[in-house]
Design a protein around this motif. Structure first.
Motif, PDB file in Angstrom:
ATOM      1  N   PHE A  78       0.833  -1.209   0.000  1.00 30.67           N
ATOM      2  CA  PHE A  78       0.000   0.000   0.000  1.00 30.67           C
ATOM      3  C   PHE A  78       0.864   1.255   0.000  1.00 30.67           C
ATOM      4  O   PHE A  78       0.530   2.235  -0.657  1.00 30.67           O
ATOM      5  N   VAL A  79       1.947   1.233   0.745  1.00 30.69           N
ATOM      6  CA  VAL A  79       2.842   2.389   0.802  1.00 30.69           C
ATOM      7  C   VAL A  79       3.425   2.671  -0.579  1.00 30.69           C
ATOM      8  O   VAL A  79       3.534   3.824  -0.998  1.00 30.69           O
ATOM      9  N   LEU A  80       3.791   1.595  -1.307  1.00 31.79           N
ATOM     10  CA  LEU A  80       4.387   1.754  -2.637  1.00 31.79           C
ATOM     11  C   LEU A  80       3.349   1.789  -3.756  1.00 31.79           C
ATOM     12  O   LEU A  80       3.709   1.884  -4.922  1.00 31.79           O
ATOM     13  N   ALA A  81       2.076   1.710  -3.404  1.00 30.01           N
ATOM     14  CA  ALA A  81       0.982   1.730  -4.385  1.00 30.01           C
ATOM     15  C   ALA A  81       1.141   0.622  -5.422  1.00 30.01           C
ATOM     16  O   ALA A  81       0.955   0.826  -6.612  1.00 30.01           O
ATOM     17  N   VAL A  82       1.491  -0.590  -4.949  1.00 31.56           N
ATOM     18  CA  VAL A  82       1.603  -1.753  -5.822  1.00 31.56           C
ATOM     19  C   VAL A  82       0.290  -2.508  -5.743  1.00 31.56           C
ATOM     20  O   VAL A  82      -0.150  -2.874  -4.650  1.00 31.56           O
ATOM     21  N   ALA A  83      -0.319  -2.736  -6.885  1.00 28.38           N
ATOM     22  CA  ALA A  83      -1.601  -3.452  -6.907  1.00 28.38           C
ATOM     23  C   ALA A  83      -1.391  -4.889  -6.478  1.00 28.38           C
ATOM     24  O   ALA A  83      -0.406  -5.527  -6.830  1.00 28.38           O
ATOM     25  N   GLY A  84      -2.305  -5.396  -5.690  1.00 26.63           N
ATOM     26  CA  GLY A  84      -2.244  -6.779  -5.258  1.00 26.63           C
ATOM     27  C   GLY A  84      -3.646  -7.297  -5.053  1.00 26.63           C
ATOM     28  O   GLY A  84      -4.556  -6.539  -4.722  1.00 26.63           O
ATOM     29  N   THR A  85      -3.821  -8.590  -5.223  1.00 26.02           N
ATOM     30  CA  THR A  85      -5.159  -9.145  -5.099  1.00 26.02           C
ATOM     31  C   THR A  85      -5.441  -9.686  -3.710  1.00 26.02           C
ATOM     32  O   THR A  85      -6.552  -9.606  -3.233  1.00 26.02           O
ATOM     33  N   ALA A  86      -4.424 -10.263  -3.066  1.00 25.95           N
ATOM     34  CA  ALA A  86      -4.644 -10.862  -1.746  1.00 25.95           C
ATOM     35  C   ALA A  86      -3.339 -10.877  -0.974  1.00 25.95           C
ATOM     36  O   ALA A  86      -2.257 -10.772  -1.553  1.00 25.95           O
ATOM     37  N   LEU A  87      -3.445 -11.016   0.329  1.00 25.77           N
ATOM     38  CA  LEU A  87      -2.250 -11.135   1.155  1.00 25.77           C
ATOM     39  C   LEU A  87      -1.660 -12.528   0.978  1.00 25.77           C
ATOM     40  O   LEU A  87      -2.387 -13.492   0.789  1.00 25.77           O
ATOM     41  N   PRO A  88      -0.342 -12.644   1.059  1.00 26.03           N
ATOM     42  CA  PRO A  88       0.262 -13.971   0.921  1.00 26.03           C
ATOM     43  C   PRO A  88      -0.078 -14.844   2.123  1.00 26.03           C
ATOM     44  O   PRO A  88      -0.338 -14.347   3.213  1.00 26.03           O
ATOM     45  N   GLU A  89      -0.079 -16.152   1.888  1.00 27.08           N
ATOM     46  CA  GLU A  89      -0.414 -17.079   2.975  1.00 27.08           C
ATOM     47  C   GLU A  89       0.661 -17.079   4.054  1.00 27.08           C
ATOM     48  O   GLU A  89       0.372 -17.156   5.230  1.00 27.08           O
ATOM     49  N   LEU A  90       1.921 -17.027   3.664  1.00 32.18           N
ATOM     50  CA  LEU A  90       3.032 -17.033   4.608  1.00 32.18           C
ATOM     51  C   LEU A  90       3.831 -15.747   4.434  1.00 32.18           C
ATOM     52  O   LEU A  90       4.848 -15.730   3.760  1.00 32.18           O
ATOM     53  N   ALA A  91       3.358 -14.660   4.996  1.00 36.25           N
ATOM     54  CA  ALA A  91       4.013 -13.364   4.850  1.00 36.25           C
ATOM     55  C   ALA A  91       5.246 -13.279   5.741  1.00 36.25           C
ATOM     56  O   ALA A  91       5.368 -13.970   6.741  1.00 36.25           O
ATOM     57  N   HIS A  92       6.150 -12.396   5.351  1.00 37.95           N
ATOM     58  CA  HIS A  92       7.350 -12.116   6.120  1.00 37.95           C
ATOM     59  C   HIS A  92       7.383 -10.628   6.437  1.00 37.95           C
ATOM     60  O   HIS A  92       6.734  -9.827   5.763  1.00 37.95           O
TER      61      HIS A  92
END
Length: 191
Positions: A92-106
């Motif tokens: 969101f900070v970088l305004a990168v489009a994404g569809t969903a959060l990753p299952e295993l985020a870091h």
């Protein structure tokens, strides 16, 4: 409706579920980041590089406490080594489009003292040695297609086409401050 003799999952699905369960059950260990070189991370499917000296540690996100009424770029709060840290959605900070959060985020743990925070990424994948002995590399200018919201946080583009994040600019940004006003005036009645 399946009978009790029909398996609920195929053997391949069982293997996938077992691997996911094992990954989620594994203890979350923070990796110490070595000095020099660049770390390449993925944010909503896009690769970004940043100087490894900017990152204190990398950890898998295990628990996240949401912050009510926070803007979308505030993911929530986490505890690392007994310290409560704000966690920000880098996409969101970088305004990168994404569809969903990753299952295993870091998360990348950056900053120190009052500026310490965690940046949520899909994955921290590779370490690349610095091209020059001092860690400096000549960067190309950003292409016009880079979102205007992301430009203040990018230093340029590496020879391989990966944009390089300016962690100091991110830490200085008012976007990486959790300042959530109450939804109503605490001195009066709720609307």
């Amino acid at each position: 409706m399946a009978s009790s003799s029909d398996p609920a999952f195929t053997p391949d699905e069982e293997r996938i579920l077992d691997a996911r369960t094992a990954a989620l059950a594994a203890p979350a260990e923070a990796a110490t980041v070595t000095q020099g070189g660049r770390l390449v991370v993925h944010v909503a499917g896009e690769a970004f590089a940043l100087a490894t000296r900017s990152v204190r540690a990398i950890s898998r996100l295990v628990r996240l406490c949401p912050v009510p009424y926070a803007p979308a770029h505030v993911a929530g709060l986490m505890v690392h080594d007994g310290v409560v840290l704000p966690v920000f959605h880098l996409r969101f900070v970088l305004a990168v489009a994404g569809t969903a959060l990753p299952e295993l985020a870091h998360v990348l743990l950056v900053g120190d003292g009052s500026s310490a925070c965690a940046l949520l990424v899909d994955a921290a994948v590779t370490f690349a040695e610095a091209a020059a002995a001092d860690g400096a590399e000549e960067l190309r200018p950003l292409p016009p297609s880079v979102a205007a919201a992301a430009r203040p946080f990018l230093l340029g583009v590496q020879r391989d086409g990966i944009p390089v994040l300016d962690v100091d600019a991110l830490l200085a940004s008012p976007l990486l401050v959790v300042d959530v006003p109450p939804p109503f005036d605490l001195r009066g009645d709720a609307p």
